[in-house]
Motif scaffolding. Structure first.
Motif, mmCIF file in Angstrom:
data_model
loop_
_atom_site.group_PDB
_atom_site.id
_atom_site.type_symbol
_atom_site.label_atom_id
_atom_site.label_comp_id
_atom_site.label_asym_id
_atom_site.label_seq_id
_atom_site.Cartn_x
_atom_site.Cartn_y
_atom_site.Cartn_z
ATOM 1 N N GLN A 1 0.836 -1.195 0.000
ATOM 2 C CA GLN A 1 0.000 0.000 0.000
ATOM 3 C C GLN A 1 0.878 1.254 0.000
ATOM 4 O O GLN A 1 1.808 1.365 0.790
ATOM 5 N N LYS B 1 -4.406 4.513 -3.021
ATOM 6 C CA LYS B 1 -4.975 3.208 -2.671
ATOM 7 C C LYS B 1 -4.567 2.165 -3.697
ATOM 8 O O LYS B 1 -4.769 2.353 -4.892
ATOM 9 N N LEU B 2 -3.970 1.071 -3.225
ATOM 10 C CA LEU B 2 -3.612 -0.036 -4.101
ATOM 11 C C LEU B 2 -4.701 -1.101 -4.024
ATOM 12 O O LEU B 2 -5.117 -1.508 -2.938
ATOM 13 N N CYS B 3 -5.171 -1.544 -5.209
ATOM 14 C CA CYS B 3 -6.211 -2.568 -5.280
ATOM 15 C C CYS B 3 -5.683 -3.771 -6.059
ATOM 16 O O CYS B 3 -4.953 -3.604 -7.041
ATOM 17 N N ASN B 4 -6.069 -4.936 -5.631
ATOM 18 C CA ASN B 4 -5.666 -6.153 -6.327
ATOM 19 C C ASN B 4 -6.544 -6.375 -7.548
ATOM 20 O O ASN B 4 -7.766 -6.194 -7.503
ATOM 21 N N CYS C 1 -9.270 3.550 -6.610
ATOM 22 C CA CYS C 1 -7.941 2.923 -6.708
ATOM 23 C C CYS C 1 -6.995 3.824 -7.496
ATOM 24 O O CYS C 1 -7.334 4.268 -8.590
#
Length: 410
Positions: free
Chosen positions: A229, A234-237, A252
């Motif tokens: 992160q 914001k990091l999103c998978n 994201c």
């Protein structure tokens, strides 16, 4: 200026057109003691003893002369297989060094990491560069406080056991003093390892690709999982497989994995407008999209280690346009970086779409984009041998109308 001797140094240096590392050191590492002055017909020479300057390689013979109490040290610091010092001895001698001016070369050492340089915050090169190469036991770099490298080449290669970098705070680089004097503004980064599974974290990769004027000539391995992160955003998978649609979330700024857009999630693509970087690949397939205009804030795609092109767009029968207004860089270690296949003929008839990736983003050489298997060069050559596309489309329309009119008459 209070110190007349320092002023004299600056005057002499300002008249020297060629880069002089000795003068460069003396101008950077203060606390000077005047030894003697030599005046010739052409110029005046000032010979100084600088307490924070170190010359030569570091070993048990020279360690006593290393200025270990200085926080800023001028040195062409070389540690190689002839260094007979232990890791603990090096940690002790470097414990106060935060800024190294000169160069750093670690070559064929016996160490498993460079953590003995953990206090180092910046390196500013003179004549040489930042090089860590052919260290057979090194598993990580481990310079966790390093933030700045002012060198024209950052070269980390040939370390056969290197698993990770662990330099999470390196976020600024600029050319060496020598190259700046020669008006050369480029920075080259070569990082590779022979170790299977070597990876660069998402934070490290983000820092690299945000450096201005950088040429990521060679980056091996992949991106370490999981993604980290960021301090802001914001990091999103994303997805693990290209046949699995991505669950698209709001807000994201970073995506980690394969960003797959297909008929099951195409209605949510506008949520991707906040995405700035993809650590993985962009894969758009079998949609009813007419244009790709929902990634207006996308700046970077790093597809290291994925074995896919950074961008794949295929089997979208209505797609005839795209817009990536802020895309600056694509990094890929496969063959073609961008592949468009079986969309509308617009992409084939107008070579500007292919040229966007090749010319504006510099995806040349083995990274050349492919549009229905064609290179940009082929599309340009074919476009030059036929009438302008808009005229051709209008001509087709005229022919259709003419045939319809004839049919009505008959």
């Amino acid at each position: 200026m209070k110190n007349p001797f320092l002023l004299a140094i600056l005057i002499v240096t300002s008249h020297c057109l060629d880069f002089n590392e000795s003068e460069f050191f003396k101008s950077k590492c203060g606390k000077f003691t005047l030894l003697r002055i030599l005046i010739t017909k052409e110029r005046m020479y000032i010979f100084l003893d600088a307490s924070c300057i170190f010359y030569g390689d570091l070993n048990s013979t020279t360690i006593g002369s290393f200025p270990s109490s200085c926080t800023t040290i001028c040195a062409r610091l070389g540690i190689d297989n002839n260094c007979d010092l232990s890791k603990n001895q090096l940690m002790l001698v470097f414990q106060n060094m935060k800024h190294l001016i000169g160069s750093l070369i670690l070559y064929r050492t016996k160490f498993t990491s460079a953590k003995f340089l953990r206090t180092l915050e910046s390196v500013e090169c003179g004549l040489a560069d930042f090089t860590i190469s052919y260290n057979p036991k090194m598993e990580e770099i481990g310079m966790t406080n390093l933030t700045t490298i002012k060198c024209s080449l950052i070269d980390i290669h040939g370390n056969e056991e290197l698993k990770k970098l662990n330099i999470p705070n390196l976020n600024y680089a600029s050319p060496s003093a020598e190259n700046l004097e020669a008006n050369k503004t480029g920075i080259e980064i070569n990082i590779d390892s022979e170790k299977y599974g070597f990876c660069i974290t998402s934070v490290e990769m983000y820092n690299f690709i945000n450096i201005e004027n950088v040429n990521l000539k060679k980056l091996g391995g992949g991106i370490c999982e999981p993604g980290i992160q960021p301090s802001s955003g914001k990091l999103c998978n994303a997805s693990h497989n290209v046949d699995e649609e991505t669950e698209i979330q709001d807000g994201c700024t970073q995506m980690f994995g394969k960003v797959v857009i297909n008929p099951k999630n195409v209605q949510n693509v506008q949520k991707l407008s906040s995405v700035e970087i993809i650590f993985g690949v962009l894969y758009i397939e079998n949609t009813n999209l007419t244009t790709i205009d929902f990634l207006q804030n996308l700046k970077y795609i790093s597809a290291l280690g994925y074995g896919y092109p950074a961008i794949t767009v295929q089997n979208n029968p209505y797609l005839s346009n795209f817009s990536f207004p802020n895309l600056k860089r694509i990094k890929n270690n496969g063959e073609s970086s961008v592949v468009f296949t079986n969309n509308t003929q617009e992409f084939i008839l107008d070579p500007k779409y292919c040229s966007f990736f090749e010319d504006q983003l510099g995806q040349g050489g083995w990274e050349k984009p492919k549009f229905d298997g064609n290179s940009c060069y082929t599309l340009i050559q074919e476009a030059n041998t036929r009438p302008p596309y808009k005229f051709a489309k209008n001509l087709d329309l005229i022919i259709v109308v003419l045939f319809m009119s004839i049919a009505q008459i008959l």
